[in-house]
Motif scaffolding. Sequence first.
Motif, short mmCIF file in Angstrom:
data_model
loop_
_atom_site.label_atom_id
_atom_site.label_comp_id
_atom_site.label_asym_id
_atom_site.label_seq_id
_atom_site.Cartn_x
_atom_site.Cartn_y
_atom_site.Cartn_z
N THR A 213 -1.21 1.33 6.63
CA THR A 213 -1.75 2.10 7.80
C THR A 213 -1.44 3.52 7.18
O THR A 213 -2.11 4.39 7.54
N SER A 214 -0.34 3.83 6.54
CA SER A 214 -0.17 4.99 6.03
C SER A 214 -1.25 5.73 5.09
O SER A 214 -1.57 6.63 5.14
N LEU A 215 -1.82 4.64 4.48
CA LEU A 215 -2.86 5.10 3.30
C LEU A 215 -4.10 5.29 4.34
O LEU A 215 -5.02 6.02 3.99
N LEU B 293 -7.50 11.56 -2.11
CA LEU B 293 -8.76 11.04 -1.42
C LEU B 293 -9.06 9.81 -2.18
O LEU B 293 -9.52 8.67 -1.59
N PHE B 294 -9.21 9.94 -3.31
CA PHE B 294 -9.46 8.39 -4.20
C PHE B 294 -8.32 7.63 -4.29
O PHE B 294 -8.77 6.55 -4.08
N PHE B 295 -7.12 7.94 -4.47
CA PHE B 295 -6.04 7.00 -4.50
C PHE B 295 -6.12 6.22 -3.16
O PHE B 295 -6.05 4.91 -3.24
N SER B 296 -6.00 6.68 -1.94
CA SER B 296 -5.96 6.26 -0.84
C SER B 296 -7.10 5.46 -0.49
O SER B 296 -6.74 4.18 0.21
N PHE B 297 -8.18 5.71 -0.91
CA PHE B 297 -9.37 4.66 -0.70
C PHE B 297 -9.31 3.37 -1.14
O PHE B 297 -9.66 2.34 -0.69
#
Length: 271
Positions: free
Chosen positions: A60-62, A192-196
């Motif tokens: 959920t955090s991501l 943006l990339f990490f979380s995706f």
Amino acid sequence: MVETDLLLLIGILLLTGIIAGYFAGLLGVGGGFLMVPVQYLLLVQTGIDPTFAIRIAFGTSLAVVFPVSCVAAMAHQKRNAIDWHAAIPIGLAGLAGGFAGGTFASHLPVDILKPLFGILIIISAIRMMSGTPECRGHGREGFCAWTLAGVIVGILSGLLGMGGGIILVPILLLLFNLPIHRAVGTSSACILFFSFGGISAYIYHGFMIESLGTGFFGYIDILQWVILTGAMIPFSRAGVATAHRLPADRLRQIFATIMIGVGVAMICILP
């Protein structure tokens, strides 16, 4: 859940979102370093198994971090504070790393994930307070170093449910010698990339757990996501504006102090 408990939960999440959003913009982090402990504690208090609770908190955090980082990155870009030569290779490598990290987390017990989260935050804070070495990559060497950094930070981001900025900002400062404000802006773009990548892993593996029931999209708690995202987005913009008015040393102090406090709490206080 009775109405008073629901209202208290919403109130706690709103306050968490406001604070996390402000520091997400201020420090170039996703806000997961604050959201995860609060989400985990709330989930455990509602009766969810701690092993599932920590994974839901991470996922959920991501999911919250992604739209919030979009807003923060756009605000930093308006101030020309993003180094895209570093952000693109770091981010693309981190996308794959984020999926791998989320996959690892979906198979690890809470007794490993919780202290690992706290220890990593404390180590990052200590490194932040240490001196900045004269080291910065150039040309091909810089590209390879950025890619390696992206893979490592992406894995840790997915594994621990953080956007990755709390790890990446010290790396950009200490290894690539970026100025603090540029490191914060570049980190926002990479998140943006990490979380995706991490979100994809938590959704995929969460769908395999039938006992989660309704209200979840994989390992993502829909109610928490809506409340936290709604609170964080406007305050992340305020944090960005503040970041560009504060001196670099003050930003370092704020960053490191908050990291140490959260890390100790995750290891020693939360069940």
